[in-house]
Structure formats: C-alpha cells, structure tokens
Enzyme design. Structure first.
Site, PDB file in Angstrom:
ATOM      1  N   GLU A 117       3.935  -1.948  11.371  1.00 26.34           N
ATOM      2  CA  GLU A 117       4.850  -1.366  12.371  1.00 26.34           C
ATOM      3  C   GLU A 117       4.629  -1.998  13.736  1.00 26.34           C
ATOM      4  OE1 GLU A 117       3.665   2.723  11.238  1.00 26.34           O
ATOM      5  OE2 GLU A 117       5.807   3.112  11.262  1.00 26.34           O
ATOM      6  N   GLU A 137       1.723   3.866   3.330  1.00 24.74           N
ATOM      7  CA  GLU A 137       1.640   5.272   3.751  1.00 24.74           C
ATOM      8  C   GLU A 137       1.991   6.244   2.630  1.00 24.74           C
ATOM      9  OE1 GLU A 137       2.918   2.857   5.489  1.00 24.74           O
ATOM     10  OE2 GLU A 137       2.590   3.118   7.632  1.00 24.74           O
TER      11      GLU A 137
HETATM   12  N1  T1G Z   1      -8.382   3.691   8.529  1.00 19.33           N
HETATM   13  C1  T1G Z   1      -9.706   3.938   8.548  1.00 19.33           C
HETATM   14  N2  T1G Z   1     -10.603   3.310   7.759  1.00 19.33           N
HETATM   15  C2  T1G Z   1     -10.122   2.404   6.897  1.00 19.33           C
HETATM   16  C3  T1G Z   1      -8.744   2.113   6.802  1.00 19.33           C
HETATM   17  C4  T1G Z   1      -7.861   2.792   7.675  1.00 19.33           C
HETATM   18  N3  T1G Z   1      -6.565   2.546   7.692  1.00 19.33           N
HETATM   19  N4  T1G Z   1      -8.594   1.170   5.834  1.00 19.33           N
HETATM   20  C5  T1G Z   1      -9.815   0.908   5.349  1.00 19.33           C
HETATM   21  N5  T1G Z   1     -10.732   1.633   5.978  1.00 19.33           N
HETATM   22  C6  T1G Z   1     -12.184   1.601   5.753  1.00 19.33           C
HETATM   23  C7  T1G Z   1     -12.530   2.076   4.356  1.00 19.33           C
HETATM   24  O1  T1G Z   1     -12.659   3.487   4.342  1.00 19.33           O
HETATM   25  C8  T1G Z   1     -13.863   1.365   4.150  1.00 19.33           C
HETATM   26  O2  T1G Z   1     -14.820   2.104   4.888  1.00 19.33           O
HETATM   27  C9  T1G Z   1     -13.674   0.040   4.868  1.00 19.33           C
HETATM   28  O3  T1G Z   1     -12.591   0.250   5.802  1.00 19.33           O
HETATM   29  C10 T1G Z   1     -13.296  -1.100   3.942  1.00 19.33           C
HETATM   30  O4  T1G Z   1     -12.164  -0.649   3.202  1.00 19.33           O
HETATM   31  C11 T1G Z   1       1.190   5.605  11.583  1.00 19.33           C
HETATM   32  C12 T1G Z   1       0.443   6.715   9.299  1.00 19.33           C
HETATM   33  C13 T1G Z   1      -7.239  -2.688   4.136  1.00 19.33           C
HETATM   34  C14 T1G Z   1      -6.623  -3.284   1.777  1.00 19.33           C
HETATM   35  O5  T1G Z   1      -3.266   2.900   4.014  1.00 19.33           O
HETATM   36  O6  T1G Z   1      -5.701  -0.358   1.738  1.00 19.33           O
HETATM   37  O7  T1G Z   1      -0.810   3.430   9.236  1.00 19.33           O
HETATM   38  O8  T1G Z   1     -16.307   2.784   2.969  1.00 19.33           O
HETATM   39  O9  T1G Z   1     -13.336  -0.665   0.998  1.00 19.33           O
HETATM   40  O10 T1G Z   1     -11.171  -3.107  -0.600  1.00 19.33           O
HETATM   41  O11 T1G Z   1       2.655   4.653  10.069  1.00 19.33           O
HETATM   42  O12 T1G Z   1      -8.940  -0.651   2.967  1.00 19.33           O
HETATM   43  O13 T1G Z   1     -16.806   0.725   4.308  1.00 19.33           O
HETATM   44  O14 T1G Z   1     -17.060   2.996   5.360  1.00 19.33           O
HETATM   45  O15 T1G Z   1     -10.811  -0.385   1.144  1.00 19.33           O
HETATM   46  O16 T1G Z   1     -11.240  -4.901   1.246  1.00 19.33           O
HETATM   47  C15 T1G Z   1      -1.959   2.865   6.402  1.00 19.33           C
HETATM   48  C16 T1G Z   1      -5.710   1.522   3.801  1.00 19.33           C
HETATM   49  C17 T1G Z   1      -2.673   3.950   7.159  1.00 19.33           C
HETATM   50  C18 T1G Z   1      -4.477   0.895   4.418  1.00 19.33           C
HETATM   51  C19 T1G Z   1      -9.003  -3.353   2.529  1.00 19.33           C
HETATM   52  N6  T1G Z   1      -2.907   1.853   5.977  1.00 19.33           N
HETATM   53  N7  T1G Z   1      -6.729   0.534   3.557  1.00 19.33           N
HETATM   54  O17 T1G Z   1      -9.481  -3.119   1.232  1.00 19.33           O
HETATM   55  O18 T1G Z   1     -11.911  -2.598   1.735  1.00 19.33           O
HETATM   56  S1  T1G Z   1      -1.577   5.244   7.624  1.00 19.33           S
HETATM   57  C20 T1G Z   1      -3.504   1.977   4.776  1.00 19.33           C
HETATM   58  C21 T1G Z   1      -6.644  -0.297   2.483  1.00 19.33           C
HETATM   59  C22 T1G Z   1      -0.579   4.524   8.784  1.00 19.33           C
HETATM   60  C23 T1G Z   1       1.278   4.725  10.392  1.00 19.33           C
HETATM   61  C24 T1G Z   1       0.636   5.273   9.180  1.00 19.33           C
HETATM   62  C25 T1G Z   1      -7.843  -1.176   2.255  1.00 19.33           C
HETATM   63  C26 T1G Z   1      -7.658  -2.638   2.691  1.00 19.33           C
HETATM   64  P1  T1G Z   1     -16.360   2.150   4.348  1.00 19.33           P
HETATM   65  P2  T1G Z   1     -12.052  -1.013   1.667  1.00 19.33           P
HETATM   66  P3  T1G Z   1     -10.978  -3.502   0.826  1.00 19.33           P
END
Ligand code: T1G
Length: 701
Positions: A117, A137
C-alpha cells in the site's frame, strides 16, 4: 561546503529511518529488522523524511528504500489490538502521495500488505526480479486498510484485484510489471543505484506525478456492473465459507469501482475497523504467531547441530508410506521404499506415479518433474537395502508387535547414527525405541493422511530421544514443507488424543437422540470441512473392522456387516449417488433407532448447542490435560495441530484459542453440568479449574 557535502548528505531521522541525498535525489532509507514492518517509529520516520525532502530545494525526487531482507512486509502485526499510535498508516500513505516531488518505491524481498500500500501511494515503483508483492491481509482476517483496496483496482482492474486481495497470495515482480503494479524491473544486484537512476531520469524528463488514486481506465468498464462481483462471490463461495474478510474485501473493490476515491476509502476504513476488532481476525493473527512459535523448543536451542540426512528409507508403500515418500522426493531427497510383497510394492509405486501425473495434468508440475521425482524413488523387498539411509521411517500397520519386530531388525541393519522413526498414530514410541540399542536415535514422525498433502507433522519425542535427533526431525519437517509440532508420548499424542472424546460424544449423541447428519451439520457449520460421520464414510467404516470379530454393537459395526462401508461402497452412514453426493439414509435412521431401543436408551431432542459443547468442550478439556502432562509445549501448539491436521477453522484460532474466546469459565461450567449428568468423562481438568480460579487463560502458561 565541500563538493562532496554539496552533493551528498545524511540526516538521521530516528533510529530506524535516515534521509540521505545523492545530488538532487533524496533517499529515505529504512532499516527496521527483521522485516521492516511499518511500526509507529517507521511510520513517523517516513512522514518526517518526506516532509524534509519536500522542503529541501536541492531535492527533486525521493527514493523510498528499505535495507535488509525486504521492503516493508506490512503493518506491524504486533501493534494490532493495542492502542493506536500516530501517525496511522493511511495518513502516512496519503502524505507520500501528496508529496510535491515524485517518490519512487524500490522493491525487493516481499512488499506485502501495508508495504505494498505504501508503494502504491508512491508515484512510481521499481523492483528487482526476485521481489514479490501481495496483500496477505485476508489471511489475518483483515483487508488492506491503507488504501490498497482502492488503489489496486485502479492499477489492475477489479477482477485481478479481487483475486489478489482475497487469495492473499503474492505475485512475482514480473507478473506485477505485467499487471501494472511495477513500472520497471531493475538490476538484481543494485536496487538502490537503479532506483536513484530511475528517479534521476524522471526528473530529467520532467515526468508527471502519477497518482494511482487518479487512474480510472481500469475500473470504468466495471462501473454499475454488480454481476462481476456476484460471479466472483459465487465462484469462490466454497473457499470463503465461514470467513468474514473475503466478503469485506470484495465490497471494498466494488466501492473502488463505483464510488469516488475518498468515499471508497471511508468504506475501507469502516470495514477494516470492523474486521480488526472482530473475533475472526484475532484468531487468524493468533495463528500467524502460533505458526512461528511451534519451531521454538525451550530446551533445544536454534543452533543445536542437526544430523545429515541425504538418503531416506520408508517401510511400507501403502497410503501413508507412499505419501510420506512423496514428501521427501518432492524435496529432492532419494527414497528407498521397502514392502514385503512385490505386488504391494508395485501397487504403491503406481499410486505415487499416478498422484504425480494427476498433478502434472493440472499444470502444477511438468512431466519432466514427474520423471525426476520417480527416479528418486527406489522400490525394494529387503530391509537390508536401507542400510545406507540416514533416516528410516516405518509406516506399516498400526500394530505394536509388528512395529517392535521391525525396529528390532532395523537396529541390526541401519548404519550407526541413522535416525529410526515410526509413523505411528497412537502407540508408545518409548516401547518401540526399547527394541533397539539406539533409543536416542528413535522418535515418532506422525504424518497425517494424505501425507503428501496435509501440512501437519507431529514429531514425537521419546524419553531418550537425543536433542540433535529432534532438531533434525524438526528441520526436516520444515524442509519438506510441513509445520512440525513437537509432542510427547501418550496414547494419540496431541491430535488423535483430542479426537477421541469428540468421536466418543458423537457416537453417544446419535444413540441419545441426534442423527449422524445432525452432528455432522453442527460441526460443519462450526467450520470443519466435514463432520465425523461423513469423515468416517470417506475414510471407510471398515478400518480396523473384521466380520470375524464384529459384535454388531455399534452403528458402525452394523453398517459394515451390511456392507455399508462408506463412500467406497456407495453407502455408509449416508447414501451416496453416482457423484458421491451424500443423503441421509432412512435405513441408517432405523438402525440407530433400533440400537437405542436395544440399549434401553430413551431418545430425546438434542440441541445443536449441546452437540457442539459435548464434541468441542471435551476436546478442550483433553487439551488442558495434555498441557498439564507436558505432552504439548504450549497451548498454541495444540491449536496448530488441530488447524493443520484436522481442519479446525483457522478463523476460530484452534481449540485452545476458541476456549478463551468462549471463556474458560463458561467451558468449565458446561463441563461440570455434563459431568453431573453423564459422569466422569466430563470431569474438568485440574488445570482448567486452576486457570478459571486464578482468572487466567491458557496463553498465560
Ligand atoms: N509484523 C510484525 N512482525 C512480523 C511481520 C509483521 N507484519 N511479519 C513478520 N514478522 C516477524 C515474525 O513474527 C518473525 O518474528 C520474523 O518477523 C520473521 O518472520 C494496514 C493491516 C514477511 C514473508 O501479513 O508473511 O499490513 O518469530 O519467520 O519465513 O493494510 O513474515 O523472528 O520473532 O515469517 O522469512 C500484512 C506477514 C500485515 C506479512 C517473511 N503483512 N509476514 O517470512 O520469516 S497487515 C503480512 C510474512 C497489514 C495493512 C494491513 C512473513 C514474511 P520472530 P518469518 P519468513
């Protein structure tokens, strides 16, 4: 001021954001590991950086660049459910778009959710070939809440926007370019330099500020055509069943087509607020973090050395052995499959080939892939051929005597250091290990049928299993695409142990007054893919049944005696038509009525609520006992087991999370009521009583 200082400078905005200048191009650099999530600190840094770049007369364009592994991977999920911190992402996004100077997003890694976004609010986007972008999301029970539902359709059209937003699946940079999300694919080796060069060219060519919000050509044709959205809803009804977020996402895209931008944004914000404060998103965010917790084992550190596994042996080429073998072949590991009889081996290898060929027919793999994987599979009739395997998985009949005999033989055949695993679903791994001189190399690796499809792997820790062996099994689980959960030894470990009370209550309920289709309906409407009786028909009612030992005391036995063995015979608890559509059976109804009568049970009207509570609260109670006994490390691991092994609806977070949403006090009160009525099977776990008394939840353990 020196020439160098004249052309370049750096201002530290905050600990994670720096504003640099390379001549007339400003670079807003973010470095907030691990994934540059758009935390409050990042958001405020972006706003201040864009503001400063805007007021610096030397700056003609801005590059927005994240250091580390990825462009913003989304909003900071850990902030949800907590008091909001300004500036909120929608304001940040609008501030970027309103910049008087062009802002170029430099994409690498995974530009996801709020990250994408933010990129869409920029005036241009460049990406390296390996970059991916998407809106996941919906997997969190949400929708893109910072303009994504309004900008994406303006770039790619409503159909592709709905596909992308409701699937949550990312697209490659190449596809993103084709769709119009990315303006240019740049050199993989130096994204920043390429992005600066792109920005410099914009300035030199005096290119306009391209605001996505002003685009209309991709959505105009769909305006006033609700049929486009109805068709999409219909085509995905099965996949979206029970979920709230997909429908809300569709409504937002529909608004993008039919409403002015700012009105569409208002609807997006309203629906986002509803979702983010709702139970489904809380559940799905819980699962997001739970899926990352399962890999963390308190007494086995992440850097525990693992044993090399270059060659795998599987004993048994049946449904389970074949599926298990496919997992390792899919990961490129050679597998030797041992069967006792030539025809069984040939049949098993044939099933594997047909599985791969069917996947190839669907276009999900090439015929070359099929051959490559089949070449990795070697059939054998001799256990001795497993002598050079690093890991041997036994997947034979669920009988302890047979397993003990096999492990005793394996102990003499397998090379030193080889890991010996049993795929047993229930049995005592310690007893199996005791048949060898290497119990420290023995554990359970419990796959779920179909083993090549179901994501769950229960890794069963024996009392003597070495930590390196456990670390190796967990790492292998990840390598073959499973979600591995470490569990302890008890009858049925975690998943099947909790399945037993549910099956017990389901079988009792149909004798007391409900019919199989009542129980199945309640659990289907709760969100399970199917209820226990439909599942039994699918799997086959005659598993473990034999005419010689059948006593005709249960509905299942009576049905098998009448050759109603499930879908495979066209009839079981249900009657099936030629397309395997299930219909309640009057014959089965009569069998059940007669059985109740024979057992002296006076049937009664049973409410859906009672069916649900007796099937689900007894599972929760068993889960509490599992936690008490240390069979599972944490309650969220139990949730992961049930979501990935048994189809517990992800929007309900898993049995232990669901219990907390219902309220442990309510669960306890209902269990006590059923205990008074039906006896000790409902006796609440001591842990449950303690947590309720202390006003705590499972997550406080
Ligand atoms: N927020 C906080 N922590 C996050 C995070 C996030 N978005 N994404 C990953 N982490 C942390 C995760 O908990 C882990 O922590 C570490 O990063 C490594 O992640 C307003 C509402 C990016 C593809 O849904 O899909 O934006 O365990 O083990 O396998 O419209 O993380 O090491 O302490 O998964 O290499 C939308 C979610 C949010 C993406 C990487 N975004 N993340 O995968 O590593 S809502 C997502 C992922 C939003 C807006 C809306 C994956 C990754 P720890 P990992 P990975």
């Amino acid at each position: 001021m020196s020439r160098a200082a004249e052309t370049s400078s750096a201002t530290r905005i905050n600990p994670v954001v720096e504003l640099r200048r390379d001549g007339e191009i400003a670079v807003l650099a973010i470095n907030s590991p691990p994934v540059n999530a758009l935390s409050a600190q990042v958001r405020e840094g972006i706003v201040e950086g864009v503001r400063q770049a805007g007021t610096d007369a030397r700056v003609k364009a801005v590059v927005l660049h994240c250091e580390g592994r990825t462009f913003f991977a989304g909003a900071d999920i850990s902030e949800f459910g907590k008091p909001p911190k300004q500036p909120m992402l929608p304001e940040v996004v609008d501030f970027i778009e309103a910049s008087s100077k062009p802002v170029v997003a430099a994409l690498h890694g995974t530009a996801l959710g709020g990250g994408l976004e933010t990129a869409l609010a920029c005036h241009y986007r460049v990406a390296v070939p390996s970059a991916k972008c998407g809106f996941p999301e919906v997997k969190l029970g949400l929708l893109p809440g910072a303009g994504g539902t309004q900008r994406l359709p303006r770039l790619v059209g409503p159909e592709r926007a709905m596909d992308m937003i409701t699937s949550g699946s990312p697209v490659s940079a190449k596809v993103a370019k084709e769709m119009g999300i990315v303006d240019e694919i740049v050199d993989e080796t130096d994204l920043l330099a390429s992005a600066i060069a792109f920005a410099r060219k914009l300035v030199a060519e005096n290119r306009p500020l391209k605001k996505v919000r002003d685009l209309d050509d991709k959505i105009a044709a769909a305006r006033g055509k609700p049929e486009i959205f109805e068709a999409f809803r219909k085509a995905n009804a099965r996949k979206f069943r029970g979920f709230q977020a997909p429908e809300y996402n569709i409504r937002c895209v529909e608004a993008a087509v039919n409403l002015p931008f700012d009105e569409g944004i208002k609807l997006e914000r309203q629906l986002f607020q509803e979702l983010v404060s709702g139970e489904q998103s809380a559940a799905q965010r819980h699962v997001f973090f739970a899926e990352r917790q399962v890999w963390k084992i308190p007494d086995i550190s992440d850097d525990t050395p693992t044993l090399p596994v270059k060659k795998v042996g599987v004993i048994g080429a049946g449904t389970m052995g074949g599926g298990i073998s496919m997992n390792f072949a899919n990961a490129g590991l050679p597998v030797t499959i041992v069967e006792a009889k030539p025809d069984a081996l040939e049949r098993g290898l044939g099933v594997i080939r047909r599985n791969y060929e069917s996947t190839a027919k669907k276009g999900r793999m090439s015929m070359e892939d099929v051959e490559r994987r089949m070449e990795l599979l070697t059939g054998s009739l001799r256990l001795e051929d497993l002598a050079d395997c690093d890991l041997i998985i036994e997947a034979v009949f669920e009988n302890m005597a047979i397993k003990k005999e096999i492990f005793s033989k394996l102990d003499a055949i397998a090379k030193p250091g080889a890991i010996l695993a049993s795929n047993t679903s229930y049995l005592n791994v310690n007893e199996i290990a005791a048949m060898t001189k290497r119990p420290e190399h023995v554990l359970g690796m419990h796959f779920f049928s179909p083993a090549n499809i179901m994501r769950l792997l229960e890794v069963v820790r024996g009392e003597k299993t070495d930590k390196r062996v456990i670390a190796t099994a967990m790492q292998l689980g990840r390598q073959i695409g499973k979600i591995a959960v470490l569990v302890g030894v008890c009858h049925g470990f975690v998943g099947n142990r909790m399945l037993e009370p549910r099956q017990r209550e389901a079988n009792r309920l149909i004798l007391e007054g409900a019919m199989p289709w009542d129980v199945d309906r309640v659990l289907y409407e709760f969100g399970f893919p199917m209820g226990p009786f439909a599942m039994a028909d699918l799997a086959g009612l005659d598993i473990g049944w034999s005419r010689e030992t059948s006593k005709g005391e249960t509905a299942r036995e009576i049905l098998c005696e009448q050759d109603r063995r499930g879908q495979k015979t066209g009839a079981g608890f249900y009657d099936y038509d030629e397309n395997r559509n299930a219909k309640p059976s009057e014959l089965v109804e009569q069998i059940i009525l007669d059985l109740s009568d024979k057992k002296g049970i006076t049937r009664r009207e049973i409410s859906d609520q009672e069916i649900l509570e007796r099937c689900v609260y007894t599972m929760i109670n068993e889960g509490a006992k599992i936690l008490e006994e240390g069979i599972a490390i944490r309650s969220s691991d139990i949730d992961i087991v049930w979501i990935n092994g048994y189809g517990w609806p992800v929007y309900r977070g898993g049995p232990m999370f669901y219990a907390e949403q219902v309220g442990l006090g309510k669960v306890l009160e209902r269990l006590r009521a059923y205990e008074a009525k039906f006896g000790a099977d409902f006796k609440p776990a001591a842990l449950l009583e303690r947590l309720v008394a202390e006003g705590k939840g499972f997550r406080d353990l």
